[in-house]
Design a protein around this motif. Structure first.
Motif, mmCIF file in Angstrom:
data_model
loop_
_atom_site.group_PDB
_atom_site.id
_atom_site.type_symbol
_atom_site.label_atom_id
_atom_site.label_comp_id
_atom_site.label_asym_id
_atom_site.label_seq_id
_atom_site.Cartn_x
_atom_site.Cartn_y
_atom_site.Cartn_z
ATOM 1 N N LEU A 198 29.987 35.127 45.838
ATOM 2 C CA LEU A 198 29.379 34.198 45.135
ATOM 3 C C LEU A 198 29.424 32.745 45.977
ATOM 4 O O LEU A 198 29.922 32.018 47.006
ATOM 5 N N LYS A 200 30.155 29.500 44.109
ATOM 6 C CA LYS A 200 31.024 28.949 44.043
ATOM 7 C C LYS A 200 32.081 29.323 43.126
ATOM 8 O O LYS A 200 31.901 30.796 42.606
ATOM 9 N N SER A 202 33.961 30.481 39.351
ATOM 10 C CA SER A 202 33.307 30.477 38.185
ATOM 11 C C SER A 202 33.981 30.945 37.597
ATOM 12 O O SER A 202 35.095 31.324 37.798
ATOM 13 N N ASN A 213 33.322 40.412 41.872
ATOM 14 C CA ASN A 213 34.783 39.613 41.674
ATOM 15 C C ASN A 213 35.082 39.577 43.050
ATOM 16 O O ASN A 213 35.068 40.871 43.221
ATOM 17 N N GLY A 296 42.700 34.771 48.413
ATOM 18 C CA GLY A 296 41.535 33.810 47.989
ATOM 19 C C GLY A 296 41.743 33.768 46.029
ATOM 20 O O GLY A 296 43.421 34.723 46.014
ATOM 21 N N GLY A 297 41.487 32.924 45.847
ATOM 22 C CA GLY A 297 41.606 32.391 44.764
ATOM 23 C C GLY A 297 43.108 31.662 44.131
ATOM 24 O O GLY A 297 43.252 31.157 45.184
ATOM 25 N N ILE A 306 39.753 31.194 37.188
ATOM 26 C CA ILE A 306 39.170 31.646 37.733
ATOM 27 C C ILE A 306 37.768 32.777 38.210
ATOM 28 O O ILE A 306 39.342 33.582 38.609
ATOM 29 N N ILE A 307 36.595 33.093 38.351
ATOM 30 C CA ILE A 307 36.655 33.836 39.503
ATOM 31 C C ILE A 307 36.334 33.432 40.941
ATOM 32 O O ILE A 307 35.249 32.157 40.407
ATOM 33 N N PRO A 308 36.961 33.530 41.664
ATOM 34 C CA PRO A 308 36.789 32.984 42.968
ATOM 35 C C PRO A 308 35.491 33.235 43.893
ATOM 36 O O PRO A 308 35.191 34.190 44.184
#
Lengths: 442, 442
Positions: A198, A200, A202, A213, A296-297, A306-308
């Motif tokens: 991604l 950003k 989300s 993801n 991550g995340g 969030i979905i990082p």
């Protein structure tokens, strides 16, 4: 033998906090090199502090024995690891202290104390006027950083470093009475991978169900690297692995490594591994793959939905002869690219490599080392394939064409890299004496 | 209608940095409650600041219309998210500013500005002496923390909160001209799992090949949660999922959500999801599972060769009617326990839950809301199933037995939780007017 004098010298060396990873210790790195230069000059060596692209190398030589005589290269490192949490140390890491027969200080075992067994042995032989060899010392300051600039230094100083063989004391014996020689070392390929899906971070409520993801993607990639039988699933990963002989298997089987040892040393609940191999074969004769870090995340307290945008992992593979880091790295890249799904920006960064090595234990140097150990320790050394990595040995082999011998004087419980690192005083003394035997009998 | 007066009131409210997550803003939380109490008192409401186990709730009521008349409950929240990196804000987050028809400030859209459309509507009707309803306001201070203490508050104040239905403005329209009503919300189960295999971080060279690496274990667990068709693999996970009718499918298909929208909003390379469902069905009518964070081992620069002792992940599942958080949590636990290999200490912590909800769009309140939107916006609202979660709606349903209507006045690009959060001034005005229509036509 004036042990106290050698201990005093080592004490001085250990008070210098030459932590290579921290830039605020740059002056201590310099102090350590100056200290070594003076030490070798006092011993009538020609000693120089030579620059590299990182911390300098101390190179010292005494070639008075003449060209007819053998030349040995002693390798060691003057840099140490960060002491970590000072509260976990009983006494200060850079104020050495002796308690119940052990010398406590950062670097006491890894590697100032073990290196010093060679300095002391040579000092003793000079005092006795009983030295008949050419000696070179190569002491680096970046071993704890992965010896990043050493290969280039060796390449550029080939003629300076020409020797017959190399000795390294940066390993351990099985016990105070049971010496051990590593006759092989694993290599390593260490990579970092980034999976970006991604632009950003989300919202998982709004977009969950419709976007990839990266954490799920990374988990799947990692899960496909090793099977349930603990075999690495990278195609042809085992292709070049050296088969060990029945005789070698038998020799390794005499090493007293048990499941109980591993469980008590690591706090593991169970011991696992490739079926069909012993504990020691798995650690020394078989390649492995491990994730050393993953992130991550959101990692804070409580929930955050969030979905990082990306996920990262550090992955290392330990190699055995005759795997090569270039080949294994390429196979890793090909495989990970193949198993990465569409919609992912994959980045693979190579962080470090070292080649595996196998020493020629039939050389006369090994025979002399064996005999020297036996004379001092009262028992013949056992031979092990070490699971660890000392990349410089492969560099010496490949660049200088010389064999190394790993003659360690640490003990398994020395606590390298941890708090309260120590060196057994009796091992220090035995080390000096074994080195003297070795130098006299070459 | 004196719009400037209502804007002035909102400006005051927005200058209070009532960030619920940060303890240094405790006094601002209190200021926000005092400000609201005064505001409602000025409007002749009986207004109180009521304690919870966390930040207080402001409860205000005006019941003069009498028992024969309907009672509506307005829910909102006075707390806001941390502004994040101030350098990314064009003007300061707590000094509201109007630029090109938008009001910029933290909380302008989420939720102070939207909440204020109800305060202003009621103020306007009181001024006109045109109000014939009982009104209750429940305004909490922990929505951005997951409304941790609200259910308990509602339970304990059931009789106080008795109402006919609830209105909530904390969502968005499709555009300035296209109103939208959420007729359902996803629930959530948010868990944290810890996989521990060792007593301490251990050396990957010495132990690699013989001990379980928790990062490999965690990756495998995570990879078994979702299949390649993006379906959740937890047994019977979809068992209670509501089937949507052909008619509902047709209605949802009119929502103008495209792959291009999702790609431009998230920066994704591709859109993925369960086959056989549209984008909007996947986000609103289907449950999902996402890893929100993962961590363990070394995350710094360069290589470090450890096998860490433990690995962690935050995992959330969005639920749809008629799944329940208790059932899904139990299925998750059972499955993860089953797929966790021996030698692992597994800990699963439940961080938060919210139930999914579906509103009865055939109720008269929805009809009145529809008509009110149409009168002000010039077009009938579309209906969507929101992918997000507003747990309080399910609590109102389950504890108080009342329906909610989500009448949002934000826009998709308001930038909630990010820098430069804004509220469109024309949406603010339309919101107040729509609320007035709604209150008059009940």
């Amino acid at each position: 033998m004036d042990l106290q004098k050698y201990l005093d010298g080592l004490f001085e060396f250990l008070t210098i906090p030459s932590i290579s990873a921290q830039s605020e210790h740059k002056k201590d790195i310099n102090s350590a090199t100056v200290w070594l230069q003076k030490k070798f000059s006092d011993l009538d060596f020609n000693a120089n502090i030579l620059p590299t692209n990182g911390h300098p190398v101390v190179y010292a030589e005494n070639l008075r024995a003449g060209k007819e005589k053998p030349t040995i290269l002693v390798y060691g490192h003057y840099d140490v690891q960060d002491p970590g949490n000072l509260n976990e140390w009983i006494t200060k890491p850079f104020i050495p202290e002796i308690r119940s027969g052990n010398l406590y200080a950062r670097g006491s075992s890894d590697d100032k104390g073990q290196l010093y067994t060679w300095i002391a042995a040579i000092e003793e032989l000079i005092k006795r006027n009983d030295i008949d060899l050419n000696i070179k010392f190569l002491i680096e300051g970046e071993e704890e950083l992965g010896s990043l600039n050493l290969d280039e230094f060796i390449e550029q100083n080939k003629s300076l470093l020409v020797s017959d063989f190399c000795v390294i004391s940066d390993s351990h014996c099985l016990s105070e009475n049971q010496p051990m020689i590593d006759y092989g070392l694993r290599g390593i390929v260490y990579v970092e991978i980034k999976v970006k899906t991604l632009g950003k971070d989300s919202h998982s409520g709004i977009y969950g169900g419709n976007i990839l993801n990266p954490l799920n993607v990374l988990a799947e990639i990692v899960s496909k690297l090793k099977g349930h039988d603990f075999k690495v699933l990278i195609p042809k990963f085992y292709e070049s692995v050296r088969k060990i002989s029945i005789q070698e298997k038998r020799r390794l089987s005499r090493l007293p490594l048990t499941e109980k040892d591993i469980i008590s040393e690591t706090g593991a609940q169970i011991v696992i591994g490739e079926p069909g191999y012993t504990l020691h074969e798995r650690a020394g004769a078989r390649p492995t793959l491990d994730v050393n870090g993953i992130w991550g995340g959101y990692q804070g307290e409580g929930p955050k939905t969030i979905i990082p945008s990306e996920a990262n992992a550090k992955i290392s593979m330990r190699l055995v002869p005759f795997q090569t880091s270039a080949d294994i790295y390429q196979k890793f890249v090909n495989y990970v690219q193949k198993i990465t799904p569409p919609g992912v920006e994959l980045t693979i960064k190579l962080l470090s490599t070292a080649e595996p090595i196998l020493f020629n234990i039939k050389s006369k140097y090994f025979k002399v080392a064996e005999k020297s150990y036996e004379n001092i320790f009262g028992s013949r050394p056992v031979y092990e394939l070490s699971g660890g990595t000392i990349g410089v040995t492969a560099s010496f082999k490949n660049i200088l064409g010389i064999n190394s011998i790993l003659m360690g004087y640490g003990l398994p419980d020395d606590g390298l890299h941890g708090p309260n690192e120590k060196l057994s005083l009796s091992m220090f003394e035995k080390g000096i004496k074994t080195n003297i035997e070795f130098l006299k009998n070459i």
